[in-house]
Design a protein around this motif. Sequence first.
Motif, PDB file in Angstrom:
ATOM      1  N   ARG A  28       0.824  -1.217   0.000  1.00 24.86           N
ATOM      2  CA  ARG A  28       0.000   0.000   0.000  1.00 24.86           C
ATOM      3  C   ARG A  28       0.856   1.264   0.000  1.00 24.86           C
ATOM      4  O   ARG A  28       0.335   2.371   0.065  1.00 24.86           O
ATOM      5  CB  ARG A  28      -0.902   0.016   1.245  1.00 24.86           C
ATOM      6  N   ASN A  29       2.189   1.105  -0.065  1.00 25.95           N
ATOM      7  CA  ASN A  29       3.057   2.284   0.036  1.00 25.95           C
ATOM      8  C   ASN A  29       3.211   2.968  -1.319  1.00 25.95           C
ATOM      9  O   ASN A  29       3.856   2.441  -2.219  1.00 25.95           O
ATOM     10  CB  ASN A  29       4.429   1.852   0.570  1.00 25.95           C
ATOM     11  N   LEU A  37      -2.327   6.393  -6.317  1.00 24.84           N
ATOM     12  CA  LEU A  37      -2.612   7.777  -5.934  1.00 24.84           C
ATOM     13  C   LEU A  37      -2.727   7.815  -4.409  1.00 24.84           C
ATOM     14  O   LEU A  37      -3.566   7.134  -3.826  1.00 24.84           O
ATOM     15  CB  LEU A  37      -3.934   8.242  -6.569  1.00 24.84           C
ATOM     16  N   ASP A  38      -1.887   8.643  -3.789  1.00 26.02           N
ATOM     17  CA  ASP A  38      -1.825   8.695  -2.334  1.00 26.02           C
ATOM     18  C   ASP A  38      -2.811   9.723  -1.786  1.00 26.02           C
ATOM     19  O   ASP A  38      -2.566  10.925  -1.845  1.00 26.02           O
ATOM     20  CB  ASP A  38      -0.385   9.049  -1.921  1.00 26.02           C
ATOM     21  N   LEU A  39      -3.931   9.236  -1.251  1.00 33.28           N
ATOM     22  CA  LEU A  39      -4.860  10.127  -0.548  1.00 33.28           C
ATOM     23  C   LEU A  39      -4.966   9.680   0.915  1.00 33.28           C
ATOM     24  O   LEU A  39      -6.011   9.835   1.553  1.00 33.28           O
ATOM     25  CB  LEU A  39      -6.244  10.106  -1.207  1.00 33.28           C
ATOM     26  N   ALA A  40      -3.887   9.096   1.418  1.00 32.59           N
ATOM     27  CA  ALA A  40      -3.937   8.550   2.772  1.00 32.59           C
ATOM     28  C   ALA A  40      -2.821   9.071   3.669  1.00 32.59           C
ATOM     29  O   ALA A  40      -2.973   9.117   4.885  1.00 32.59           O
ATOM     30  CB  ALA A  40      -3.860   7.022   2.725  1.00 32.59           C
ATOM     31  N   LEU A 322     -14.179  -0.966   4.936  1.00 35.68           N
ATOM     32  CA  LEU A 322     -13.022  -1.751   4.503  1.00 35.68           C
ATOM     33  C   LEU A 322     -13.188  -2.209   3.052  1.00 35.68           C
ATOM     34  O   LEU A 322     -12.249  -2.134   2.243  1.00 35.68           O
ATOM     35  CB  LEU A 322     -12.857  -2.963   5.429  1.00 35.68           C
ATOM     36  N   ALA A 323     -14.400  -2.631   2.702  1.00 34.29           N
ATOM     37  CA  ALA A 323     -14.649  -3.083   1.324  1.00 34.29           C
ATOM     38  C   ALA A 323     -14.457  -1.925   0.349  1.00 34.29           C
ATOM     39  O   ALA A 323     -13.868  -2.087  -0.731  1.00 34.29           O
ATOM     40  CB  ALA A 323     -16.070  -3.642   1.208  1.00 34.29           C
ATOM     41  N   HIS A 329      -8.287   0.651  -3.580  1.00 33.19           N
ATOM     42  CA  HIS A 329      -6.901   0.212  -3.748  1.00 33.19           C
ATOM     43  C   HIS A 329      -6.746  -0.571  -5.045  1.00 33.19           C
ATOM     44  O   HIS A 329      -5.786  -0.373  -5.814  1.00 33.19           O
ATOM     45  CB  HIS A 329      -6.477  -0.621  -2.543  1.00 33.19           C
ATOM     46  N   GLU A 330      -7.715  -1.445  -5.323  1.00 36.93           N
ATOM     47  CA  GLU A 330      -7.664  -2.225  -6.573  1.00 36.93           C
ATOM     48  C   GLU A 330      -7.681  -1.298  -7.791  1.00 36.93           C
ATOM     49  O   GLU A 330      -7.162  -1.629  -8.849  1.00 36.93           O
ATOM     50  CB  GLU A 330      -8.858  -3.183  -6.639  1.00 36.93           C
ATOM     51  N   ARG A 331      -8.278  -0.130  -7.608  1.00 37.91           N
ATOM     52  CA  ARG A 331      -8.331   0.827  -8.725  1.00 37.91           C
ATOM     53  C   ARG A 331      -7.237   1.890  -8.632  1.00 37.91           C
ATOM     54  O   ARG A 331      -7.337   2.960  -9.237  1.00 37.91           O
ATOM     55  CB  ARG A 331      -9.708   1.463  -8.771  1.00 37.91           C
TER      56      ARG A 331
END
Length: 382
Positions: A28-29, A37-40, A322-323, A329-331
């Motif tokens: 996830r990094n 795309l980092d929105l976290a 979570l879903a 994440h898959e996208r």
Amino acid sequence: MAAVTQWLASAAADRDRAGLVRRTDSARNPQTRPHLLDLASNDYLGLADDPRLKAAATDAVARYGTGARASRVVTGTTAAHDDLEHALTTLTGRPACLAFSSGYTANIGLLTALGDPDTLIVSDAHVHASLIDGARLSRSPVAICPHSDLDALDALLRTRTQRRALVVVESVYSVLGDAADLPRIAALCDSRDALLVVDEAHGVGVRGDGRGAVHAAGLAGAEHVVVTATLSKALGAQGGAVLGSPLLREHLVTTARTFVFDTALAPAAAAAAAAACRIVAAEPERVAALHEAAATIAGAAGVDVAPGAVQSIPIGAPDVALAAATTLHERGVVVGCFRPPSVPDGISRLRLTARATVDLGRAASAAALAARLALAPVGVDA
Ligand SMILES: Cc1ncc(COP(=O)(O)O)c(C=O)c1O
């Protein structure tokens, strides 16, 4: 099976059933997966990748080595720590600063050094775990005030039996992203002779041209206000700080256990954070770009824009949140998925963080998709 193993297995199964499993997943990094795309992350000004911070850290490694080797009160203090404390006081306008190895240890060190049985700690219901832990460890009586309820705060302060009182808030709350009404809270604390502790983890580098919400509220020089900060979010480094009077600094150097008994902040982190402070002061356009990104994300997600970087999309059930995060994440989009115990109101949510350097078009599409998943998590047509 040993009793402890049995207990761990049953706790893991409970978490799994409740949708509360957390993972340390390097996949996830976004740093090592540039297509994501980092929105976290909390790198609000995009400084963690800035060549000037990297050069400052590299120079500090060359000069001092990779670790501080000892506590600040033994041999761990370097010129990089002195410079960082000077840079933070210059940025925030506060009289004095003490750097800690993290924002977490800064909060615990401050509250445990100020608390005692004759000091009531009044803690806003939404404050961060580090402040909750600090209050618990402080030996003070603790009262939890309903979130941002000034009447309740006044009543708690007015009816206290303890000589001293300490009010604990965040300038910008870390999960919901809302802001505290600092001018009114500070005035109330002043009238009730209480010390106000403001955690600016999400305020420094973000509010008030980057100088923080306390500065923006005209409270930088207020004697009854103490600020805590992290160096690991908008400042792009690592570490924490307490900003208050020289007398408070001196008190903490001797009595804050997470300062005295902790190895000093790594000099490389101190040097990078000091460089970041100077960049924030010199380049207010970075802060403006962050707010433009925040407005873009909130607008695309159909939520009111929050005053800081954190834009929050409430979902409700943890497994649905979570879903939705997994589908994103898959996208190719990484968002925060906040579930109990990280949500103060028990409502799980996607937490999208804005960044000064984010691609606005991609961020808008991702935020719109997140909002659709929040409404209709199964079978969304993206
Ligand atoms: C409000 C708040 N205070 C303190 C901290 C802790 O800071 P650090 O990550 O530097 O330990 C955080 C970070 O997660 C935070 O959000």
